[in-house]
Write a protein that holds these residues in place. Structure first.
Motif, PDB file in Angstrom:
ATOM      1  N   ALA A  71       0.824  -1.209   0.000  1.00  0.00           N
ATOM      2  CA  ALA A  71       0.000   0.000   0.000  1.00  0.00           C
ATOM      3  C   ALA A  71       0.858   1.259   0.000  1.00  0.00           C
ATOM      4  O   ALA A  71       0.513   2.249  -0.649  1.00  0.00           O
ATOM      5  CB  ALA A  71      -0.923  -0.002   1.221  1.00  0.00           C
ATOM      6  N   LEU A  72       1.980   1.238   0.738  1.00  0.00           N
ATOM      7  CA  LEU A  72       2.860   2.400   0.739  1.00  0.00           C
ATOM      8  C   LEU A  72       3.496   2.592  -0.632  1.00  0.00           C
ATOM      9  O   LEU A  72       3.598   3.719  -1.131  1.00  0.00           O
ATOM     10  CB  LEU A  72       3.939   2.254   1.814  1.00  0.00           C
ATOM     11  CG  LEU A  72       4.819   3.498   2.013  1.00  0.00           C
ATOM     12  CD1 LEU A  72       4.017   4.644   2.620  1.00  0.00           C
ATOM     13  CD2 LEU A  72       6.028   3.179   2.892  1.00  0.00           C
ATOM     14  N   ARG A  73       3.914   1.508  -1.262  1.00  0.00           N
ATOM     15  CA  ARG A  73       4.523   1.630  -2.595  1.00  0.00           C
ATOM     16  C   ARG A  73       3.537   2.245  -3.592  1.00  0.00           C
ATOM     17  O   ARG A  73       3.912   3.050  -4.436  1.00  0.00           O
ATOM     18  CB  ARG A  73       4.988   0.260  -3.088  1.00  0.00           C
ATOM     19  CG  ARG A  73       6.149  -0.320  -2.298  1.00  0.00           C
ATOM     20  CD  ARG A  73       6.806  -1.469  -3.040  1.00  0.00           C
ATOM     21  NE  ARG A  73       5.924  -2.599  -3.251  1.00  0.00           N
ATOM     22  CZ  ARG A  73       5.703  -3.575  -2.369  1.00  0.00           C
ATOM     23  NH1 ARG A  73       6.269  -3.505  -1.174  1.00  0.00           N
ATOM     24  NH2 ARG A  73       4.904  -4.578  -2.652  1.00  0.00           N
ATOM     25  N   LEU A 114       3.568   7.742   8.081  1.00  0.00           N
ATOM     26  CA  LEU A 114       3.690   6.971   6.842  1.00  0.00           C
ATOM     27  C   LEU A 114       2.362   6.330   6.458  1.00  0.00           C
ATOM     28  O   LEU A 114       2.048   6.176   5.273  1.00  0.00           O
ATOM     29  CB  LEU A 114       4.763   5.884   6.998  1.00  0.00           C
ATOM     30  CG  LEU A 114       6.207   6.362   7.090  1.00  0.00           C
ATOM     31  CD1 LEU A 114       7.129   5.190   7.403  1.00  0.00           C
ATOM     32  CD2 LEU A 114       6.652   7.043   5.793  1.00  0.00           C
ATOM     33  N   ALA A 115       1.557   5.975   7.467  1.00  0.00           N
ATOM     34  CA  ALA A 115       0.301   5.266   7.215  1.00  0.00           C
ATOM     35  C   ALA A 115      -0.882   6.179   6.951  1.00  0.00           C
ATOM     36  O   ALA A 115      -1.901   5.732   6.425  1.00  0.00           O
ATOM     37  CB  ALA A 115      -0.025   4.371   8.415  1.00  0.00           C
ATOM     38  N   THR A 147      -7.982   3.862   5.503  1.00  0.00           N
ATOM     39  CA  THR A 147      -6.651   3.574   6.038  1.00  0.00           C
ATOM     40  C   THR A 147      -6.740   2.544   7.156  1.00  0.00           C
ATOM     41  O   THR A 147      -5.960   1.582   7.201  1.00  0.00           O
ATOM     42  CB  THR A 147      -5.998   4.868   6.570  1.00  0.00           C
ATOM     43  OG1 THR A 147      -5.678   5.716   5.460  1.00  0.00           O
ATOM     44  CG2 THR A 147      -4.724   4.573   7.345  1.00  0.00           C
ATOM     45  N   LEU A 148      -7.683   2.738   8.088  1.00  0.00           N
ATOM     46  CA  LEU A 148      -7.838   1.760   9.168  1.00  0.00           C
ATOM     47  C   LEU A 148      -8.221   0.398   8.607  1.00  0.00           C
ATOM     48  O   LEU A 148      -7.704  -0.638   9.055  1.00  0.00           O
ATOM     49  CB  LEU A 148      -8.906   2.237  10.161  1.00  0.00           C
ATOM     50  CG  LEU A 148      -9.169   1.290  11.336  1.00  0.00           C
ATOM     51  CD1 LEU A 148      -7.913   1.120  12.192  1.00  0.00           C
ATOM     52  CD2 LEU A 148     -10.331   1.784  12.183  1.00  0.00           C
ATOM     53  N   ARG A 149      -9.094   0.376   7.625  1.00  0.00           N
ATOM     54  CA  ARG A 149      -9.511  -0.886   7.000  1.00  0.00           C
ATOM     55  C   ARG A 149      -8.315  -1.593   6.375  1.00  0.00           C
ATOM     56  O   ARG A 149      -8.162  -2.820   6.477  1.00  0.00           O
ATOM     57  CB  ARG A 149     -10.572  -0.580   5.945  1.00  0.00           C
ATOM     58  CG  ARG A 149     -11.232  -1.800   5.313  1.00  0.00           C
ATOM     59  CD  ARG A 149     -12.350  -1.331   4.385  1.00  0.00           C
ATOM     60  NE  ARG A 149     -13.051  -2.442   3.768  1.00  0.00           N
ATOM     61  CZ  ARG A 149     -14.048  -3.104   4.354  1.00  0.00           C
ATOM     62  NH1 ARG A 149     -14.420  -2.796   5.569  1.00  0.00           N
ATOM     63  NH2 ARG A 149     -14.661  -4.095   3.719  1.00  0.00           N
ATOM     64  N   SER A 179      -7.672   0.857  -4.107  1.00  0.00           N
ATOM     65  CA  SER A 179      -6.277   0.405  -4.045  1.00  0.00           C
ATOM     66  C   SER A 179      -5.474   0.779  -5.286  1.00  0.00           C
ATOM     67  O   SER A 179      -4.245   0.777  -5.253  1.00  0.00           O
ATOM     68  CB  SER A 179      -6.226  -1.119  -3.856  1.00  0.00           C
ATOM     69  OG  SER A 179      -6.518  -1.798  -5.069  1.00  0.00           O
ATOM     70  N   LEU A 180      -6.152   1.109  -6.380  1.00  0.00           N
ATOM     71  CA  LEU A 180      -5.468   1.337  -7.652  1.00  0.00           C
ATOM     72  C   LEU A 180      -4.676   2.642  -7.640  1.00  0.00           C
ATOM     73  O   LEU A 180      -4.972   3.569  -6.897  1.00  0.00           O
ATOM     74  CB  LEU A 180      -6.485   1.377  -8.792  1.00  0.00           C
ATOM     75  CG  LEU A 180      -7.332   0.116  -9.012  1.00  0.00           C
ATOM     76  CD1 LEU A 180      -8.345   0.367 -10.126  1.00  0.00           C
ATOM     77  CD2 LEU A 180      -6.459  -1.088  -9.325  1.00  0.00           C
ATOM     78  N   THR A 181      -3.681   2.706  -8.508  1.00  0.00           N
ATOM     79  CA  THR A 181      -2.962   3.958  -8.744  1.00  0.00           C
ATOM     80  C   THR A 181      -3.714   4.770  -9.797  1.00  0.00           C
ATOM     81  O   THR A 181      -4.659   4.281 -10.421  1.00  0.00           O
ATOM     82  CB  THR A 181      -1.537   3.677  -9.239  1.00  0.00           C
ATOM     83  OG1 THR A 181      -1.615   3.030 -10.527  1.00  0.00           O
ATOM     84  CG2 THR A 181      -0.782   2.788  -8.265  1.00  0.00           C
TER      85      THR A 181
END
Length: 420
Positions: free
Chosen positions: A41-43, A93-94, A126-128, A403-405
């Motif tokens: 997710a960070l990437r 970061l999150a 984010t929590l999910r 989730s997609l970019t």
């Protein structure tokens, strides 16, 4: 286990699913930070819009670079204030991991298409993601993913809005706020991580993360306005222009009064490092960088001084202290936000590209929800197959699209919505 940092208790390092003891060379909070750094997710944030679209320039900020900047500011603040720098770093970061393609524009689009199932909010997402979607740990009793399985303290620090949607407080002007931190079906883990908290009070580490985010984007969005929109700060010497900015502050943030905000601008303009004119030369770029550094340092020092004056020295952690942000600092941050809104963000609202982005995401959610598991990545396909009804299946489709970019959202839309 490694001794806990000062101010932390055994409950703070508990995980939703207990894990076997590990070697003691790292603290649980260091492990939390590492799990976020290594997450997919960070990437993905490297290819998601912050403010300007990814095609705006070679050096445009992305959600990832923004998160790194927030983490740097937050870590230094946390270290100076006596809470765990690793918890604050991890939370910073999150904090944007749940944001979808196209920044806040995409967030609004997904909220509109999912209103019947509770809507979409980037912070709740984010929590999910941290507790359900990002594959790292599995509950042996159920076989279900429990996300990164972070410690209670780190999860609590990442919750910017610790309330459900119905409990969302109104903005300062009394208008409705759509900010919340948890979806209804994620309440069990939310209630667990909030054990020991009082009402809707953020943990101290979450307060540090929150103000680090405010500092970073107020300063860096201002910088991007200057570099990418050729805005000159000298135009704000005109009282009419300054008041136009304040009008946008009230419209976007529901806060701010003319005189305090004009005073805030005047204080900043009085400094030698205030970069009135920018021409793109290395000299002006250096001056701009010096200005952003000076502003960040000014805000951070004011917060550290005020917080220490109230709480004294020693460790300030979890729910045993509150961050103190002076009103002058709040006004200066709000004015910088307003400048970016006026010159950079508000003009985008009527652009055809902005409308197209919303259309792409909404059509894509509907198309994927209709096509089902065959149109999803394997982990989301399994969620879809296990869903118990239409509402759960729609939520899975929203999870997949979120989730997609930016680029993959366009590609998927072409594949599933435009191709015969």
């Amino acid at each position: 286990m490694t001794d806990l940092p000062e101010g932390y208790r055994d409950a703070d390092v508990e995980r939703w699913i207990p894990e076997p003891a590990k070697a003691a060379e790292r603290t649980p909070f260091e492990r939390d930070r590492a799990r976020i750094v290594h997450s997919s997710a960070l990437r993905r944030l490297g290819a998601k819009t912050q403010i300007l679209g990814l095609g705006s320039g070679d050096f445009v900020r992305t959600r990832l670079t923004h998160s790194l900047e927030v983490a740097q500011v937050g870590r230094e603040l946390g270290k100076a204030l006596g809470c765990s720098p690793d918890i604050v770093d991890a939370a910073c970061l999150a904090h944007d991991l749940g944001h979808p393609p196209f920044g806040h524009n995409g967030e609004r689009a997904l909220d509109a298409v999912s209103r019947e199932i509770g809507g979409f909010e980037g912070n709740a997402q984010t929590l999910r993601l941290l507790t359900r979607l990002e594959p790292k740990s599995i509950d042996p009793a159920t076989g279900r993913c429990v996300g990164l399985n972070l410690t209670r303290a780190s999860l609590d620090a990442a919750v910017k809005y610790p309330w459900r949607e119905p409990a969302a407080p109104r903005r300062p002007d009394g208008t409705e706020s759509r900010k919340f931190g948890v979806y209804e079906d994620d309440l069990p883990v939310f209630e667990w991580l909030r054990e020991g908290s009082v009402g809707t009070q953020q943990s101290f580490e979450a307060q540090v993360m929150d103000v680090a985010d405010d500092i970073s984007y107020s300063v860096h969005d201002l910088e991007d306005s200057i570099v990418y929109r050729s805005m000159k700060l000298s135009t704000l010497r005109d009282p009419g222009q300054a008041r136009d900015v304040i009008a946008h502050v009230r419209e976007w943030y529901g806060a701010g009064e003319d005189e305090p905000l004009l005073d805030a601008l005047a204080r900043l303009q009085a400094f030698q490092w205030w970069a009135d004119d920018y021409d793109g030369s290395r000299r002006s770029l250096a001056a701009l960088k010096d200005m952003t550094s000076q502003i960040i340092g000014r805000f951070a020092q004011a917060i550290i001084t005020a917080t220490r004056a109230q709480h004294g020295e020693g460790a300030l952690t979890r729910h045993d202290a509150s961050l103190v942000v002076p009103q002058d600092t709040l006004d200066e941050i709000l004015m910088l936000k307003g400048i970016a809104v006026h010159f950079l963000m508000a003009p985008r609202e009527t652009s055809p590209t902005y409308a197209k982005q919303r259309k792409v995401l909404q059509e894509l959610v509907r198309a994927i929800a209709d096509r089902g598991a065959a149109a999803m990545e394997p982990q989301f396909a399994l969620d879809y197959a296990e869903a118990s009804g239409d509402a759960e299946r729609l939520r899975v489709a929203v999870d997949q699209v979120a989730s997609l970019t930016d680029t993959s959202a366009y590609n998927w839309h072409h594949k599933y919505c435009l191709s015969p």
